[in-house]
Scaffold this active site. Structure first.
Site, PDB file in Angstrom:
ATOM      1  NE  ARG A  31      -6.510   3.752   1.990  1.00  0.00           N
ATOM      2  CZ  ARG A  31      -6.157   2.775   1.164  1.00  0.00           C
ATOM      3  NH1 ARG A  31      -5.502   3.016   0.066  1.00  0.00           N
ATOM      4  NH2 ARG A  31      -6.466   1.521   1.445  1.00  0.00           N
ATOM      5  CB  VAL A  49      -2.631  -0.191   2.011  1.00  0.00           C
ATOM      6  CG1 VAL A  49      -3.006  -1.522   2.592  1.00  0.00           C
ATOM      7  CG2 VAL A  49      -1.784   0.577   2.994  1.00  0.00           C
ATOM      8  CB  CYS A  50      -1.544   1.858  -3.108  1.00  0.00           C
ATOM      9  SG  CYS A  50      -0.377   0.597  -2.762  1.00  0.00           S
ATOM     10  CB  THR A  51      -4.948   5.854  -3.712  1.00  0.00           C
ATOM     11  OG1 THR A  51      -5.413   5.690  -2.366  1.00  0.00           O
ATOM     12  CG2 THR A  51      -6.080   6.372  -4.584  1.00  0.00           C
TER      13      THR A  51
END
Ligand SMILES: *[C@@H]1O[C@H](CO)[C@@H](O)[C@H](O)[C@H]1NC(C)=O
Ligand SMILES: *[C@@H]1O[C@H](CO)[C@@H](O)[C@H](O)[C@H]1NC(C)=O
Ligand SMILES: *[C@@H]1O[C@H](CO)[C@@H](O)[C@H](O)[C@H]1NC(C)=O
Ligand SMILES: *[C@@H]1O[C@H](CO)[C@@H](O)[C@H](O)[C@H]1NC(C)=O
Length: 391
Positions: free
Chosen positions: A329, A135-137
């Site tokens: 996010r 899971v990331c940005t």
């Protein structure tokens, strides 16, 4: 799935007494981080036989790979109520799966197993894992002079062992010492560079200097990766592993457009988001996009021009849908980009965005920052200071 939801509920109830659940900030003084957070670099020579390419890397990192595998296994055993069946299955199925993997990846994994003394099945499993829990940005942004930057946080370890005493995720903690920069070379020259977890042969974050930059974010979808993986084991093998596709793109594509076509059209085992940046920003040739992938086809290709003009941002949700309210996010990241403005686009400015909670959270292992024209690539281990949201 139910079990995962239960985990989630447990985590929330454990932590909501300490963590203001939707705390949001935009920091402006995070850069430069302390030198101790710098990620070490290894050269991987693509001219060597595949089985020898990673020897020096895994000689250094073997013990950490073992620790992490043990943690994965104990986690899986926990989920299945103490049963060893899945772990046994991994040991047995691993070598069978390996037989079916394309080269050079199969040989690279055999080499890693040989050097670390781990079972081939374990190394294959270790390499599959990143297809599912990332899971990331990711952000591609253009500065006022037209230079393109591409940055990402890599958040990994969701649901994998919340440590109540330390308020950390055990897998995330074990991963940080394994983060390395890899300079993939041919004939002594850099072909591309990536940030990897030692022992993983695929690509999640990489730059081909002067040409393009690529990051991958997990896409959670009912057409999920588990099905693809089970089909693969069962012998139905039309799809590629995401990590191999991205590595092929880095090795073979010689332009943004070529990379874009490969990432859109290659059938995969699991859905994903690919965030791609090119080297051109003028007029209709502005090169930045998010490719939303189903296993077999591109669901959507979203160009920077139709996103925010000067940047495009992706977390783990389809851009046309609202993010899960428990895991937003995206809105905070947009706030910080808005506060920074295009004037502020730089390594420093973008590092500050990536270091603002909850874009920075307890799952964040590293932040990577790339500038395509200069080939500049830097990465830092991230630690989220308390109070910090678990994801
Ligand atoms: C394993 O490593 C040894 C040296 O450490 C080497 O002689 C052998 O050929 C390797 N085996 C394979 C299958 O790569
Ligand atoms: C928890 O924190 C303590 C003190 O900082 C440290 O010694 C210990 O290794 C940590 N445990 C884990 C599992 O990270
Ligand atoms: C940008 O990429 C193209 C390939 O798409 C390449 O031909 C060109 O040289 C690159 N431009 C710069 C300034 O590096
Ligand atoms: C700046 O950040 C604050 C706090 O995150 C946010 O409320 C505000 O909307 C942001 N401003 C812009 C222009 O996005």
């Amino acid at each position: 799935m139910l079990r995962l939801l239960l985990c989630l509920v447990t985590v929330i109830s454990l932590t909501n007494c300490q963590v203001p659940p939707f705390m949001e900030e935009c920091v402006n003084n995070a850069y430069p981080p302390p030198a101790s957070h710098k990620v070490p670099t290894y050269v991987v020579n693509l001219d060597l036989p595949a089985a020898q390419r990673w020897t020096h890397v895994v000689k250094d990192k073997g013990p950490q790979i073992k620790n992490l595998l043990n943690e994965f296994k104990s986690f899986i055993t926990d989920i299945f109520h103490g049963s060893q069946a899945i772990v046994d299955f991994i040991d047995k199925a691993g070598p069978l799966v390996d037989e079916t993997l394309p080269q050079p990846f199969a040989d690279e994994m055999r080499g890693i197993a040989n050097v670390t003394g781990l079972k081939l099945g374990e190394i294959v499993f270790f390499n599959v894992f990143y297809e599912f829990f990332t899971v990331c940005t990711s952000i591609v942004a253009q500065d006022p002079t037209g230079k393109l930057y591409h940055v990402r946080n890599l958040d990994f370890g969701l649901f994998l062992g919340w440590d109540i005493k330390n308020n950390t995720w055990s897998v995330t903690e074990l991963l940080r010492p394994m983060v390395i920069m890899v300079d993939f070379q041919k004939g002594g020259e850099t072909v591309f560079k990536s940030i990897n977890f030692a022992g993983y042969v695929g690509i999640l974050t990489a730059i081909k200097p002067k040409l393009f930059t690529l990051t991958m974010n997990e896409r959670f979808n009912k057409d999920g990766g588990y099905i693809g993986l089970l089909e693969w084991i069962a012998g139905q093998r039309t799809g590629q592993w995401m990590g191999f596709l991205t590595r092929n793109v880095m090795e073979k594509a010689s332009s943004y457009l070529e990379a874009k076509v490969m990432l859109q059209n290659t059938e995969m085992l699991a859905p994903a988001y690919f965030i791609l940046g090119g080297n051109a920003t003028s007029g209709p040739f502005q090169q930045g996009c998010v490719i939303t992938r189903a296993r077999e086809y591109p669901v959507d290709v979203w160009d920077m021009e139709s996103a925010n003009g000067w940047y495009i941002l992706e977390t783990n949700y389809d851009h046309w849908e609202a993010p899960l309210f428990l895991d937003d996010r995206r809105t905070p990241a947009h706030h910080c980009m808005g506060n920074m403005t295009q004037q502020g686009v730089s390594i420093k400015g973008l590092y500050n965005v990536l270091s603002s909670r909850p874009v920075l959270n307890k799952l964040t292992t590293y932040s990577a920052l790339m500038q395509v024209d200069s080939g500049h690539f830097e990465a830092w281990l991230q630690y989220c200071p308390e109070p910090c949201i678990p994801w």
